[in-house]
Design an enzyme around this catalytic site. Sequence first.
Site, PDB file in Angstrom:
ATOM      1  N   LEU A  66      16.158  -7.498 -15.868  1.00 22.84           N
ATOM      2  CA  LEU A  66      15.782  -6.635 -14.737  1.00 22.84           C
ATOM      3  C   LEU A  66      17.008  -6.393 -13.860  1.00 22.84           C
ATOM      4  CD1 LEU A  66      12.882  -5.795 -13.354  1.00 22.84           C
ATOM      5  CD2 LEU A  66      13.476  -7.578 -11.727  1.00 22.84           C
ATOM      6  N   HIS A  67      17.325  -5.146 -13.570  1.00 25.08           N
ATOM      7  CA  HIS A  67      18.406  -4.907 -12.602  1.00 25.08           C
ATOM      8  C   HIS A  67      18.363  -3.543 -11.919  1.00 25.08           C
ATOM      9  CE1 HIS A  67      20.195  -2.811 -16.042  1.00 25.08           C
ATOM     10  NE2 HIS A  67      20.908  -2.145 -15.166  1.00 25.08           N
TER      11      HIS A  67
END
Length: 376
Positions: free
Chosen positions: A213-214
């Site tokens: 996730l980013h």
Amino acid sequence: MLKILTLIGARPQFIKSAAISRAIRGTFSDRLEEVIVHSGQHYDENMSSVFFEELTLPTPNHHFQLSARGHSDQTAEIIHQLEKIIDLENPKALLVYGDTNTTLAGALVASKNNIPLIHVEAGLRSYNKKMPEEINRILTDHCSSLLFCPSKTAVDNLKKEGIVHRDGPCNSDDPGVYLCGDVMYDNSLYFSDKVKEGTAGHLAQDSYTLFTLHRPSNTDDPDRLKAIYSCLCEFSETFEKHIIFPIHPRTKKAMMHALTEGEWNSFRNHKFINVVDPVSFHEMISLEKNCEFIITDSGGVQKEAYFFKKPCLILRSETEWVEIIDQGVALLVAPDFDDLSKKYQQLISKKLYFPELFGDGKSAEFICDKIVKEIQ
Ligand code: UD1
Ligand code: UDP
């Protein structure tokens, strides 16, 4: 010898550039000379230098230090420093990858200095301009003289914006547009037997979920990030599934801000969730090959899920890689347990097919060949 300057600066760009640098040092060593510039956008050891060592990338000829971290400042600083290198190196073309602020900085410098711009991973669109990468892609494509598209959809997207292939020597008014496959697929094939076990060594093959996730759309809204945290905990506990989560530094900072200290500690010590620092590419490939399932908002990871024939839930409201959705092996998902569990069960319960959608693993050779023929 044609001298090209390659500008890279973010994790996925180090990985993508490995394929073309390999081709330049191999088949094209008598025709192409590559000067590598590292913009300094990513700088932690595990976000940058680990990839140069592991993928045997040449040490950058020039490596910037950035002081700014905001989007505009970051882009401006790279532009400022790159312009000096252009004067010094006088390359025949500038090569950029993908859609980061580094990419856009390179595009603007090439355009202002009248140097042909080569864009690898051209034509991708999310059709969501709130996403910082979208404007980077559009502007970069419109500055480019040679555009290399990883998918047919990307070629079609460019056509809608009036960017079509013209025969003859390329320039930004008469560009060369090529469907070439995906350099990331080249790399997945090349490195697939050089995997490094580590983080998931204790877990059985096909037993765990890999999670990354980013995207700012997920990390920068504390309520959404909290919803993702709750959803992951509930998912892992309900299905008794281990989740391996190599956490991007941006996400770590955002989670430590959005969660209470107690929540953050219980997340890090969760019996099913293993939050680890970013891993090397060889280790990432091992995690991807051996997992049961992938949940991600990463562009690269959703495609690698496809390359390694793993079902994937994309934690976004749209994707540029529509082919994998059309193929029925990936689905968009909301940060909501009911949606996540329903789609997880849907994907793991059916037989999935992964025909070759991203070329034949020889994209880098194709790209180098066109560069040699088209850049004057
Ligand atoms: C950038 C790209 C994104 C790409 C991603 C790959 C833009 C607009 N975004 O997002 O397209 O998918 O890289 O990972 O260019 N940080 C560190 N150490 C590092 C790097 C970053 O601590 O080595 C932290 C810093 O707090 C920094 C934040 O992460 O401010 C965001 O980094 P940045 O490069 O601006 O954006 P990414 O989210 O990494
Ligand atoms: N990756 C990696 N280690 C990690 C996370 C990702 O090597 O801990 C690799 C991943 O295999 C893929 C690339 O980084 O090749 C994707 O980069 P990222 O998710 O940062 O950016 P995006 O592809 O979304 O631009």
